[in-house]
Design a protein around this motif. Structure first.
Motif: not given
Length: 195
Positions: A39-67
């Motif tokens: 939840k932000g100030k006036n908005e909301e988002q669904e985020i699949d992956l927020v992964w914080e490491t020592k120097n980096t933040i990974v923001i990922g969109e996970c997609k389960c695709i068909k072969y």
């Protein structure tokens, strides 16, 4: 009755759990946010992956695709990937716009945006500045920390070439983007391909 399940949600949970478990033995700083809705100030988002490491933040969109077995499958996979690229951009911008709402996340760190899939079909592609990688390649970077070439003879593996991805926590964190944008497993074989 077979219970309903969402393969996308299951894949997201699997990605989060695997990253969390793989980072524990390394004793590197790693924070995989378990929140799904932000939840932000006036908005909301669904985020699949927020992964914080020592120097980096990974923001990922996970997609389960068909072969892809048919042209129809390829069409729908391409459509899913294009949508995921737009989503990950929106979600990264949302976090930057609303960074004051997330005091536990250090959003001054380098932000890496990525689309993560369950199959390697798109691994190594960068579309509209967003890299695509399959989770096996990403988890190998985290868990193994190297790429090895070798021969197996009578059950014994002989490694003749090993490329270490990182040796220190800083290298682990700083090289995540490189491992996502130019995965070693793809780069190794590019020299054998001509167009």
């Amino acid at each position: 009755n077979i219970p309903e399940f969402n393969k996308g949600t299951l894949f997201e949970d699997y990605v989060k759990k695997t990253i969390t478990e793989a980072c524990k033995p390394k004793n590197f700083f790693s924070n995989v946010c378990q929140t799904k809705k932000y939840k932000g100030k006036n908005e909301e988002q669904e985020i699949d992956l927020v992964w914080e490491t020592k120097n980096t933040i990974v923001i990922g969109e996970c997609k389960c695709i068909k072969y892809s077995f048919s042209s129809r499958d390829i069409y729908y996979s391409n459509k899913t990937i294009k949508k995921a690229i737009e989503q990950v951009k929106l979600k990264a911008d949302f976090l930057k716009r609303n960074k004051d709402c997330f005091p536990t996340l250090n959003l001054t760190k380098k932000i890496v945006r990525v689309v993560i899939t369950n199959y390697p079909l798109y691994t190594g592609l960068i579309l509209d500045d967003i890299p695509i990688i399959d989770f096996k390649v990403l988890s190998t970077y985290i868990e193994m920390g190297y790429n090895a070439q070798g021969l197996s003879e009578k059950g014994n593996l002989k490694i003749f070439n090993q490329i270490n991805f990182y040796n220190t926590e800083d290298e682990f964190s700083d090289r995540i983007e490189q491992s996502i944008t130019t995965p070693d497993v793809v780069e190794t074989f590019k020299k054998y391909i001509t167009t």
